[in-house]
Structures are given as C-alpha cells and as structure tokens.
Design a protein around this motif. Structure first.
Motif: not given
Length: 171
Positions: A78, A80, A151, A154-155
């Motif tokens: 996703t 950042k 976000q 990112k995971y």
C-alpha cells in the motif's frame, strides 16, 4: 469507511438489545468470524465469471483466469500516504465530528439513552435508530483510522497486527 459503516448497521440490527459486556463479546466474535472467513477465502475470475472457494485448488479457473483474493496473505504494497500532518488532520476532523455530534440533538438523545434508556423512551426518543446511528458513525471513524494505520505501515495482516488478545485488551 462507507463499507464499514454499512457493516456497522448490519451488525447493529441483531444486537440492539445487548448492552455492556455482552455487546463487546458479540462484536469481538463478529470480528473473529469475518477475519477467519477472509483468511480462507479465494476469489478468482475467468471467462465464465467469478469463482469463490475455500481452497485455491477448488477455484477451477479456466486458462487465462486470474486469482483476485488469495487467502491470508494480507495486504502489502500500500502506498505510504500517511504522514504526521494527515494524522493531525484526521484527529481534528474526528474531534469536529464527535463534538458536533455530542452538541447536536442526536448526540443529546444518544447520551440520554446511555444514561437511562427507559427515561429516554418515555420522552419519545427511539433508542433503536440512535443506537444504529452510533454504531454506523463509530464503524466509519474506526475504518478511517484503520486505513491510516495500513498506509502508515504499508502492510496489514489480521493475525500479526491485531490478534484477538489485542482487541480484548482494548475492550
């Protein structure tokens, strides 16, 4: 967030009569059921349409078919897009929504139901509608926070990020 608000209403309809610990237990159970279903869900698409299965081998995709959801891999990659400034803006927006709700007619009705349901009913407040609205708004705001969380890191994965024990600690 809109999807979460819709699920808040769907969960709220059958559990309107519950209060306190019982409501917390039902919402935790619903979260675990949804997490476990998504962890074993495989969705694929080919020329014949969309296929849903509990095992990847059972998808029976034709040549050229594509797996859309592949079980419990989580969501990676996703962007950042979460920054400190966006976090502050979201906190201020949430405060604006909550404070305006508390000072509105609906907010006073929700607080009256919280304090004494029987007295609120006696003055013409319909607890069912206001409880559904409260669940809808809280699910919406929780989804916004969850999206920001995903976000930022990112995971996101349901088993490692928020296991049942962490949810129980929050309750």
């Amino acid at each position: 967030a809109v999807t979460a608000a819709a699920f808040g209403i769907l969960i709220g309809i059958p559990v309107l009569r519950l209060r306190g610990d019982y409501l917390a237990i039902v919402t935790l159970a619903f979260g675990e059921i949804i997490k476990n279903v998504i962890n074993v869900l495989y969705v694929g698409a080919d020329a014949n349409g969309i296929h849903i299965a509990m095992k990847k081998a059972d998808l029976n995709l034709q040549e050229g078919g594509q797996v859309i959801i592949e079980g419990a891999k989580g969501i990676t990659g996703t962007p950042k897009a979460a920054t400190f400034a966006i976090g502050i803006i979201l906190v201020l927006l949430t405060l604006f929504i909550v404070l305006n709700l508390m000072n509105s007619r609906s907010g006073r009705a929700i607080m009256a139901i919280r304090d004494n349901r029987i007295a609120a009913e006696s003055v013409g407040i319909n607890p069912r509608n206001y409880k559904l609205a409260a669940m809808c708004i809280s699910a919406f705001l929780a989804a916004v926070g969850g999206t920001f969380f995903a976000q930022f890191f990112k995971y996101i994965d349901s088993d490692t990020v928020f296991p049942l024990s962490v949810s129980m600690i929050f309750v």
